[in-house]
Design an enzyme around this catalytic site. Sequence first.
Site, PDB file in Angstrom:
ATOM      1  N   SER A 106       0.851  -1.197   0.000  1.00 16.33           N
ATOM      2  CA  SER A 106       0.000   0.000   0.000  1.00 16.33           C
ATOM      3  C   SER A 106       0.884   1.244   0.000  1.00 16.33           C
ATOM      4  O   SER A 106       2.072   1.168  -0.352  1.00 16.33           O
ATOM      5  CB  SER A 106      -0.921  -0.036   1.224  1.00 16.33           C
ATOM      6  OG  SER A 106      -1.914   0.951   1.117  1.00 16.33           O
ATOM      7  N   ASN A 107       0.342   2.380   0.362  1.00 15.52           N
ATOM      8  CA  ASN A 107       1.126   3.618   0.422  1.00 15.52           C
ATOM      9  C   ASN A 107       0.614   4.466   1.584  1.00 15.52           C
ATOM     10  O   ASN A 107      -0.318   4.084   2.287  1.00 15.52           O
ATOM     11  CB  ASN A 107       1.049   4.370  -0.915  1.00 15.52           C
ATOM     12  CG  ASN A 107      -0.383   4.627  -1.321  1.00 15.52           C
ATOM     13  OD1 ASN A 107      -1.120   5.306  -0.612  1.00 15.52           O
ATOM     14  ND2 ASN A 107      -0.797   4.063  -2.441  1.00 15.52           N
TER      15      ASN A 107
END
Length: 411
Positions: free
Chosen positions: A219-220
Amino acid sequence: MENVLRGKNIIIGISGGIAAYKTPLLVRLLKKCGAHVRVVLTESATRFVSELALATVSEERVYRSLFPPADTTGVDYTRHISLGEWADAFVIAPATANTLARLSTGLCDDMLTALFLTLRPGKPVVVFPAMDGQMFLSPSVQRNIAILSAQGCMVINPDIGELASGLSGVGRMPEPESIVSSLEKAMNATADSSLLYGKSVVVTAGPTREKIDGVRFISNYSSGKMGFAIARAAAERGALVTLITGPVQLETPPGVKRLDVETAMEMYDVAENFFKSCNIFIGAAAVSDYRPAAPFEGKMKKEKPEIEITLIKNPDILAEFGKQKAQGQLAVGFALETHAGLDNARKKLNAKNLDLIAFNFFDRKTSGFEVDTNILTLIDKEGTTTELPQLTKDDAAEKLLDFIEKLCLKT
Ligand code: C5P
């Protein structure tokens, strides 16, 4: 907050879809808000909901035919006109494909459709299409919705979920509580307050999660704050906002329809339902560009000294909308860059066929992921470049929408 429905005259137009069975509850809720409610049914609506129930909860007679009984005298012959004069707002829920077609062409072969034509100018018409997902997405239905929106009707996108057919998808009528809040919004907003009033705006927000195995993901750092600020600001301007968000820890802004997703593929599948019907698509999500090709079932064991994970490309949601968008639809994106920012942002604007891109300076202190402020540079198709100072994400959202309103004037 002041109750905008108190003392108002509301007409509920019901057409013949299964969701009609929920309308007595809608009438009750409106009555509880202090509104005077009158109900108009199509012939087929009577198959799904009883006139007696509606007459009882509304404490009024229910209207259906344009032609009163033979022994009628006086005003009943022009009832479609007096009802049009009486109404402060007209809610059509559920609006079937057939009724949308009749409304969009100006047919008036029953009380509901005739009333649509006699309503006084400036009175809100709020339409809730509800039908099978495939029917809703068909070009004919989408065209009719576009015609009604262009005439100033507020057409509210249906919910996604279980459908009467047993299938799942877009097409459910929103629950009565949500219909009431959309109506309140319509009564509060005024058509001349903003160019976004009544426009259908889709915003993507937050990160996506791409599964590596049953317990891990890629993810980020996106918090969703920018996308949520845009959704809130657009709803405050009277837009009909659908917010498609990845996993975030944020409250849904008032009056916004929120759809939660996890992966980029899920975000794409949900967003695609709105490509044809929205007026403005704003991609503020930090969508993962890649996903593991074959996520591991269950939890991976740490037996090997090293592992390789093959990543495959996710679809680009905004670029796909840019490809499909029709005349009059606007596509707006973000470009979070760490170097060669403006050049890359310009390239993205062209490659994705966008009308506007917000280059997002990224330092994780004053601008970009997680923080409460942003430094944006807006670039439009003509190359006009507007540098904004460091602003709170709420203020940056307002500036972005001001710019989008200017683009609305040109389309
Ligand atoms: O190409 P890049 O990821 O930098 O583009 C960013 C813009 O494109 C953002 O507006 C983002 O929401 C959108 N986007 C998307 N789907 C993707 C990747 C990016 O909608 N798969």
